[in-house]
Design a protein around this motif. Structure first.
Motif, PDB file in Angstrom:
ATOM      1  N   PRO A 282       0.841  -1.217   0.117  1.00 20.22           N
ATOM      2  CA  PRO A 282       0.103  -0.006   0.157  1.00 20.22           C
ATOM      3  C   PRO A 282       0.832   1.302  -0.077  1.00 20.22           C
ATOM      4  O   PRO A 282       1.819   1.193   0.422  1.00 20.22           O
ATOM      5  CB  PRO A 282      -0.874  -0.085   1.296  1.00 20.22           C
ATOM      6  N   PRO A 283       0.392   2.338  -0.769  1.00 18.42           N
ATOM      7  CA  PRO A 283       1.280   3.556  -0.503  1.00 18.42           C
ATOM      8  C   PRO A 283       0.919   4.193   0.815  1.00 18.42           C
ATOM      9  O   PRO A 283      -0.159   3.780   1.546  1.00 18.42           O
ATOM     10  CB  PRO A 283       0.369   4.417  -1.707  1.00 18.42           C
ATOM     11  N   PRO A 284       1.630   5.108   1.209  1.00 19.03           N
ATOM     12  CA  PRO A 284       1.570   5.717   2.471  1.00 19.03           C
ATOM     13  C   PRO A 284       0.395   6.379   2.658  1.00 19.03           C
ATOM     14  O   PRO A 284      -0.005   7.274   1.668  1.00 19.03           O
ATOM     15  CB  PRO A 284       2.679   6.821   2.517  1.00 19.03           C
ATOM     16  N   LEU A 285      -0.165   6.123   3.641  1.00 17.73           N
ATOM     17  CA  LEU A 285      -1.739   6.921   3.828  1.00 17.73           C
ATOM     18  C   LEU A 285      -1.132   8.232   4.335  1.00 17.73           C
ATOM     19  O   LEU A 285      -0.579   8.613   5.260  1.00 17.73           O
ATOM     20  CB  LEU A 285      -2.526   6.105   4.684  1.00 17.73           C
ATOM     21  N   PRO A 286      -2.045   9.139   3.510  1.00 20.99           N
ATOM     22  CA  PRO A 286      -1.788  10.755   4.146  1.00 20.99           C
ATOM     23  C   PRO A 286      -2.168  11.056   5.275  1.00 20.99           C
ATOM     24  O   PRO A 286      -3.318  10.486   5.778  1.00 20.99           O
ATOM     25  CB  PRO A 286      -2.398  11.486   2.672  1.00 20.99           C
ATOM     26  N   GLY A 287      -1.691  11.683   6.066  1.00 18.64           N
ATOM     27  CA  GLY A 287      -2.194  12.184   7.316  1.00 18.64           C
ATOM     28  C   GLY A 287      -2.271  11.098   8.571  1.00 18.64           C
ATOM     29  O   GLY A 287      -2.927  11.427   9.507  1.00 18.64           O
ATOM     30  N   LEU A 288      -1.772  10.025   8.523  1.00 21.90           N
ATOM     31  CA  LEU A 288      -1.774   8.817   9.362  1.00 21.90           C
ATOM     32  C   LEU A 288      -1.176   9.231  10.666  1.00 21.90           C
ATOM     33  O   LEU A 288      -0.153   9.836  10.653  1.00 21.90           O
ATOM     34  CB  LEU A 288      -1.071   7.600   8.935  1.00 21.90           C
ATOM     35  N   VAL A 289      -1.942   8.981  11.645  1.00 16.03           N
ATOM     36  CA  VAL A 289      -1.342   9.322  13.085  1.00 16.03           C
ATOM     37  C   VAL A 289      -0.970   7.903  13.586  1.00 16.03           C
ATOM     38  O   VAL A 289      -1.388   6.762  13.549  1.00 16.03           O
ATOM     39  CB  VAL A 289      -2.723   9.726  13.974  1.00 16.03           C
ATOM     40  N   ALA A 290       0.377   8.109  14.091  1.00 15.85           N
ATOM     41  CA  ALA A 290       1.383   6.830  14.577  1.00 15.85           C
ATOM     42  C   ALA A 290       0.667   6.553  16.071  1.00 15.85           C
ATOM     43  O   ALA A 290       1.101   7.300  16.827  1.00 15.85           O
ATOM     44  CB  ALA A 290       2.618   7.117  14.676  1.00 15.85           C
ATOM     45  N   THR A 291      -0.498   5.658  15.992  1.00 19.35           N
ATOM     46  CA  THR A 291      -0.808   5.238  17.345  1.00 19.35           C
ATOM     47  C   THR A 291       0.018   4.312  17.986  1.00 19.35           C
ATOM     48  O   THR A 291       0.581   3.316  17.170  1.00 19.35           O
ATOM     49  CB  THR A 291      -2.491   5.021  17.423  1.00 19.35           C
ATOM     50  N   SER A 292      -0.133   4.015  19.224  1.00 18.53           N
ATOM     51  CA  SER A 292       0.381   2.781  19.983  1.00 18.53           C
ATOM     52  C   SER A 292      -0.365   2.914  21.362  1.00 18.53           C
ATOM     53  O   SER A 292      -0.937   3.505  21.629  1.00 18.53           O
ATOM     54  CB  SER A 292       1.812   2.936  20.077  1.00 18.53           C
ATOM     55  N   SER A 293      -0.016   1.661  21.749  1.00 19.60           N
ATOM     56  CA  SER A 293      -1.008   1.226  23.205  1.00 19.60           C
ATOM     57  C   SER A 293      -0.137   0.042  23.797  1.00 19.60           C
ATOM     58  O   SER A 293      -0.258  -1.003  22.979  1.00 19.60           O
ATOM     59  CB  SER A 293      -2.342   0.801  22.864  1.00 19.60           C
ATOM     60  N   ALA A 294      -0.307   0.104  25.072  1.00 20.96           N
ATOM     61  CA  ALA A 294       0.471  -1.026  25.627  1.00 20.96           C
ATOM     62  C   ALA A 294      -1.080  -1.492  26.729  1.00 20.96           C
ATOM     63  O   ALA A 294      -0.519  -2.284  27.569  1.00 20.96           O
ATOM     64  CB  ALA A 294       1.653  -0.684  26.698  1.00 20.96           C
TER      65      ALA A 294
END
Length: 126
Positions: free
Chosen positions: A30-42
């Motif tokens: 997939p191409p890079p998604l514009p405006g993507l927020v880098a989420t993370s969670s533990a």
């Protein structure tokens, strides 16, 4: 009721036009998604194997490839979580985030409120 957001959810800045582009054909990266927020969670609470998002999963996270670069200042970080915390469902004592979130970024002009794609349909909450 809103769908619970997880690390598999697609969260973008509000400068991304709707609808999001369709997924590429199978076997194509997939191409890079514009405006993507880098989420993370533990968080220990998971939906379909993915940890749920809480306020800290979004606050101050990076935004990549904001499409607002040509007409202003692109979004680089989430600065404020305005709304979208569940009134009832919590993970580790913190309200989980729902797909009705309102986020503010450092982009100018400020983007409109976004509607993330939860990418799950198993768990909803108030």
């Amino acid at each position: 009721m809103g769908n619970v957001l997880t690390t598999a959810s697609t969260v973008t800045c509000g400068h991304v036009p709707e609808p999001l582009p369709p997924p590429p054909p199978p076997g194509t990266p997939p191409p890079p998604l514009p405006g993507l927020v880098a989420t993370s969670s533990a968080e220990k609470l998971k939906v379909e194997g993915h940890p749920v998002l809480v306020r800290a999963s979004l606050l101050l996270k990076d935004v990549s490839n904001c499409p607002n670069a040509a007409s202003g200042s692109p979004c680089l970080h989430i600065t404020t979580v305005l709304s979208g915390e569940s009134a009832k469902l919590k993970a580790g004592g913190k309200p989980v985030m729902l797909d009705v979130i309102g986020l503010q970024t450092d982009g100018l002009p400020p983007p409109p409120v976004l509607r993330p794609k939860p990418n799950q349909s198993k768990l909803t909450s108030l």
